[in-house]
Scaffold this active site. Sequence first.
Site, short mmCIF file in Angstrom:
data_model
loop_
_atom_site.label_atom_id
_atom_site.label_comp_id
_atom_site.label_asym_id
_atom_site.label_seq_id
_atom_site.Cartn_x
_atom_site.Cartn_y
_atom_site.Cartn_z
N GLU A 60 1.90 7.81 0.46
CA GLU A 60 2.91 6.84 0.89
C GLU A 60 3.71 6.25 -0.26
OE1 GLU A 60 -0.19 6.83 1.91
OE2 GLU A 60 -0.18 6.99 4.10
N HIS A 129 -5.16 0.31 12.23
CA HIS A 129 -4.07 1.05 12.87
C HIS A 129 -3.29 0.16 13.83
CE1 HIS A 129 -6.53 4.44 11.49
NE2 HIS A 129 -5.49 5.22 11.67
#
Lengths: 324, 333
Positions: A60, A129
């Site tokens: 990322e 999440h």
Amino acid sequence: MAMITYAEAFIDGIHSVLSTDPLLSLIGRDILGGGVATREIERKLLRDFPDRIIDPPTSEQAIAGLGIGAAMAGVPMFIHFGTGSFSLEAFNQLVNEAGVARYMTNGQLKVPATFHMFHGVRGGGAAQHSLSPQSMYANAAGLEVVLPSTPHDVKGLIRTALRNANPTIFINHTRILDVVGEVPADDYDIPFGRGDVKRRGRDVTVVAFSRMVHRALEAAAVLAKEGIEVEVVDPRTAVPLDEESICASVEKTGRLVTVEESIQSCSVGSEIASMVAEKAFRSLKAPIVRLARKPVPVPYSPPLEDFITPLTADIVAAVKKAVA
Amino acid sequence: MRNDLSADQQRTLFARMLLMRRFDEAVLDMEDDHGSFGRSVASIGNEGPIAALSLLTRPTDLLCSTHRNHGHVTAMGADPMRSFAEILGRADGLTGGKAGTLHLCAPDKGFLSTSAMVGGANALAVGAAFAQQRKKAGGIAVSLLGDGTLDEGITYECLNLASLLSLPVLFLCENNAKAGERPSSMLAAKALLDVPRALSLPTLSVDGADAEAIYLALVDIVDRVRKGTPYFVECRLERWPGMRNHASRAQLRHTDISLGWDRAAIGGPHAAWLTDSDPVLKLAERLVERRVMTADALLALDRETMARLRDDRARAEASPFPAPGAALEHVFG
């Protein structure tokens, strides 16, 4: 006009800009979240623009940095992170590179990059999440923050994000991807900082983004049966924020409820509440009511998830508190 | 492959390194005089790599620099007056006083945003290389990294991405790590280049104090990068002792370029650095030996350079501070 899903409208918006901007490039896989149905919708992009979409390693920081550098060098970029939780891996890049480059170069360099993620309780996502990071990004100078709620809005907003010269945090929600709505077939842009009144009402202003707009509308339908008319204001962008529309609504109703999926502390809803208390104080007939997730990491088990998340019934209760 | 530089190239190389050297010495003097509020990081001793690269770049190439940026922007042609002004936070600064000494940036000379985040420039360079690849015009991107970035995770991701995507990026690493005093990087690899090699990047190690050797190595490498092969070049450098403490800085404050050709006159506690590691003196010695320039011509160039920088500094000091409202400008557009 067609009745299509949020997912289809989102992809159509991206497709329309890929068609007219030969340099726009996408990095990420499963930008619609990876379900079987959504992969089919996304296939349209891969079919028509196979060389414009890169499938990256799980990196990322570097993906974000690549997006920022490429955008600065004149290639607009769309970077997909997956869930908002994972975007924090790239938080340094977003805050300390994307958000500051135009300012530090005194306007000589720009960052036309869009950073895409999913926020909120998706069902069984648990603590890593299910983050709703919008206020974290809203509190970093130099980043636009967008949270659409409907198929019509997401198409116009993603077009604006992909075509403007600012770094934009574009936050979707997996639980509204199959919401169906009317979407014009032509290309249109929705400017940032312009909210939308999703339902007119005289008694209470409910300000919500994203999935919570739909829960607020459900709550409004319940409350209408009891004679309470709720006005649902969807600002659509947290940065820039349409303060005028929010204040105009509160000046009409005199009551405000904010509802969101992040926890309360320093949230976008808290910012809206403060802003209204500052700018529309004399219109208020009752204390502002804020509704958010309980201040805990998100648990996995469904009844626990429901307990910590604002449900329709919770919004109904909050509105009743505001009119009490 | 070329095995020597033309006389013109040698003179250009030297003039650029001399400008970089005298600029940073002037910055240190200026900060003493003004009471420094920016805490400059000098490029003294690191002139070789960027000076060599500057002979090979095209106007469309893109560079990403770090907190140690003064030499980079100076070598690539930024106006020293505007660099001084930026360091002083004045309106005529390269970026209007908005960024300061750790972020000198000259976009019109090919620089992307100068990041002081360790490893940040590597990511921006990978992005710039991606853009060059998309544009298909033969441009490259250069990350002007230091060895310290090998301590940061993002660097590994960037090297991996560059290799996987065959990006036209040159990682030009100024490695001045030094065991003993606090090192600028702590790597568990036997050699720094083991890391890019592990990710399938071609690598080369050169003497960072020998600007000509760097140039000769880069001629072919830059060409290969243009064609889509990312490369990692390590320039081995000894850190300028003036970084260490005030006493050393005082001893080495102003370069005596005659020590280039009058080697016998080198003395003092930093004789070894001056003899082996000062790229300016090293090239000065060769220019005189080869009769590419006479000692007198070198001294005249030096006087001219210093005079011009004195003038630049004075004009920078005369530049006003930006209006307070400028603090609100250029966030979004």
